[in-house]
Design a protein around this motif. Structure first.
Motif, short mmCIF file in Angstrom:
data_model
loop_
_atom_site.label_atom_id
_atom_site.label_comp_id
_atom_site.label_asym_id
_atom_site.label_seq_id
_atom_site.Cartn_x
_atom_site.Cartn_y
_atom_site.Cartn_z
N LYS A 143 0.83 -1.20 0.00
CA LYS A 143 0.00 0.00 0.00
C LYS A 143 0.87 1.25 0.00
O LYS A 143 0.64 2.19 -0.77
CB LYS A 143 -0.92 -0.03 1.23
N ARG A 144 1.88 1.27 0.82
CA ARG A 144 2.77 2.43 0.92
C ARG A 144 3.54 2.65 -0.39
O ARG A 144 3.69 3.77 -0.86
CB ARG A 144 3.73 2.26 2.10
N GLN A 145 4.03 1.55 -1.00
CA GLN A 145 4.81 1.68 -2.23
C GLN A 145 3.96 2.13 -3.41
O GLN A 145 4.42 2.86 -4.28
CB GLN A 145 5.50 0.35 -2.56
N ILE A 146 2.70 1.70 -3.44
CA ILE A 146 1.82 2.11 -4.54
C ILE A 146 1.31 3.52 -4.31
O ILE A 146 1.27 4.33 -5.23
CB ILE A 146 0.64 1.12 -4.70
N GLY A 147 0.91 3.82 -3.09
CA GLY A 147 0.49 5.17 -2.75
C GLY A 147 -0.97 5.46 -3.04
O GLY A 147 -1.79 5.47 -2.13
N ALA A 148 -1.33 5.66 -4.29
CA ALA A 148 -2.65 6.17 -4.65
C ALA A 148 -3.78 5.13 -4.58
O ALA A 148 -4.92 5.47 -4.83
CB ALA A 148 -2.60 6.75 -6.07
N ILE A 149 -3.49 3.91 -4.24
CA ILE A 149 -4.51 2.86 -4.19
C ILE A 149 -5.19 2.83 -2.82
O ILE A 149 -4.55 3.10 -1.80
CB ILE A 149 -3.87 1.48 -4.52
N THR A 150 -6.49 2.53 -2.80
CA THR A 150 -7.19 2.42 -1.53
C THR A 150 -6.96 1.01 -0.94
O THR A 150 -6.61 0.08 -1.67
CB THR A 150 -8.71 2.63 -1.69
N TYR A 151 -7.18 0.87 0.34
CA TYR A 151 -7.03 -0.44 1.00
C TYR A 151 -7.98 -1.45 0.36
O TYR A 151 -7.62 -2.59 0.10
CB TYR A 151 -7.30 -0.33 2.51
N LYS A 152 -9.23 -1.02 0.12
CA LYS A 152 -10.24 -1.91 -0.45
C LYS A 152 -9.82 -2.39 -1.85
O LYS A 152 -9.94 -3.57 -2.16
CB LYS A 152 -11.59 -1.18 -0.53
N THR A 153 -9.34 -1.48 -2.68
CA THR A 153 -8.93 -1.85 -4.03
C THR A 153 -7.72 -2.77 -4.01
O THR A 153 -7.69 -3.78 -4.72
CB THR A 153 -8.62 -0.58 -4.87
N LEU A 154 -6.74 -2.46 -3.18
CA LEU A 154 -5.56 -3.32 -3.08
C LEU A 154 -5.97 -4.72 -2.63
O LEU A 154 -5.53 -5.72 -3.19
CB LEU A 154 -4.53 -2.73 -2.12
N SER A 155 -6.83 -4.79 -1.64
CA SER A 155 -7.28 -6.08 -1.14
C SER A 155 -7.98 -6.88 -2.23
O SER A 155 -7.71 -8.07 -2.43
CB SER A 155 -8.22 -5.86 0.05
N SER A 156 -8.88 -6.23 -2.98
CA SER A 156 -9.62 -6.96 -4.03
C SER A 156 -8.70 -7.37 -5.17
O SER A 156 -8.83 -8.47 -5.71
CB SER A 156 -10.79 -6.13 -4.54
N GLN A 157 -7.73 -6.51 -5.52
CA GLN A 157 -6.80 -6.86 -6.60
C GLN A 157 -5.92 -8.04 -6.20
O GLN A 157 -5.67 -8.94 -7.00
CB GLN A 157 -5.92 -5.66 -6.96
N LEU A 158 -5.45 -8.05 -4.95
CA LEU A 158 -4.66 -9.18 -4.46
C LEU A 158 -5.48 -10.46 -4.45
O LEU A 158 -4.98 -11.53 -4.82
CB LEU A 158 -4.10 -8.87 -3.07
N LYS A 159 -6.74 -10.36 -4.04
CA LYS A 159 -7.61 -11.55 -4.03
C LYS A 159 -7.83 -12.09 -5.44
O LYS A 159 -7.83 -13.31 -5.66
CB LYS A 159 -8.96 -11.22 -3.37
N GLU A 160 -8.01 -11.19 -6.41
CA GLU A 160 -8.18 -11.62 -7.81
C GLU A 160 -6.90 -12.27 -8.33
O GLU A 160 -6.96 -13.31 -8.99
CB GLU A 160 -8.58 -10.44 -8.69
N LEU A 161 -5.76 -11.66 -8.06
CA LEU A 161 -4.48 -12.23 -8.49
C LEU A 161 -4.25 -13.59 -7.85
O LEU A 161 -3.72 -14.51 -8.48
CB LEU A 161 -3.33 -11.27 -8.17
N GLU A 162 -4.65 -13.73 -6.59
CA GLU A 162 -4.52 -15.00 -5.89
C GLU A 162 -5.46 -16.05 -6.52
O GLU A 162 -5.05 -17.19 -6.77
CB GLU A 162 -4.82 -14.82 -4.40
#
Length: 113
Positions: free
Chosen positions: A49-68
């Motif tokens: 989250k810190r390295q990406i910056g502009a992403i929300t927690y919710k979006t990061l979580s959903s993107q990681l779940k999709e990639l998984e």
């Protein structure tokens, strides 16, 4: 199959190997997440989250779940307090790294033109 083999035959791009690939890595954040995991091997959620910056927690979580779910990211949870979760690329994702590398090379050649 090459793009030439599909020329004139494509009814729906989602039905092509290209469409499949884009469905897996397309969107604003998935390649960014994969790039950071490739650079850092294993990364915790808050570090991503810190390295990406502009992403929300919710979006990061959903993107990681999709990639998984697509078999590109593995998630390892450690039973401790506070919870510790680490993400890394799978062997399947590693096969995409040459393509990401080519995108980086293209950007390096064309960024300032």
């Amino acid at each position: 199959m090459s793009m030439a083999e599909f020329k004139g035959k494509v009814k729906n791009v989602q039905d092509t190997p290209f469409g499949y690939t884009i469905s897996i890595i397309g969107g604003k954040w998935k390649m960014v997440i994969m790039y950071l995991l490739a650079e850092n091997q294993t990364v915790r959620f808050n570090d991503l989250k810190r390295q990406i910056g502009a992403i929300t927690y919710k979006t990061l979580s959903s993107q990681l779940k999709e990639l998984e779910a697509d078999g590109l990211v593995s998630c390892k949870e450690y039973p401790q307090v506070p919870p510790k979760v680490e993400y890394s690329l799978t062997d399947k994702a590693e096969t995409l790294l040459p393509i990401l590398e080519q995108l980086c090379e293209w950007g390096a050649k064309n960024q300032h033109h």
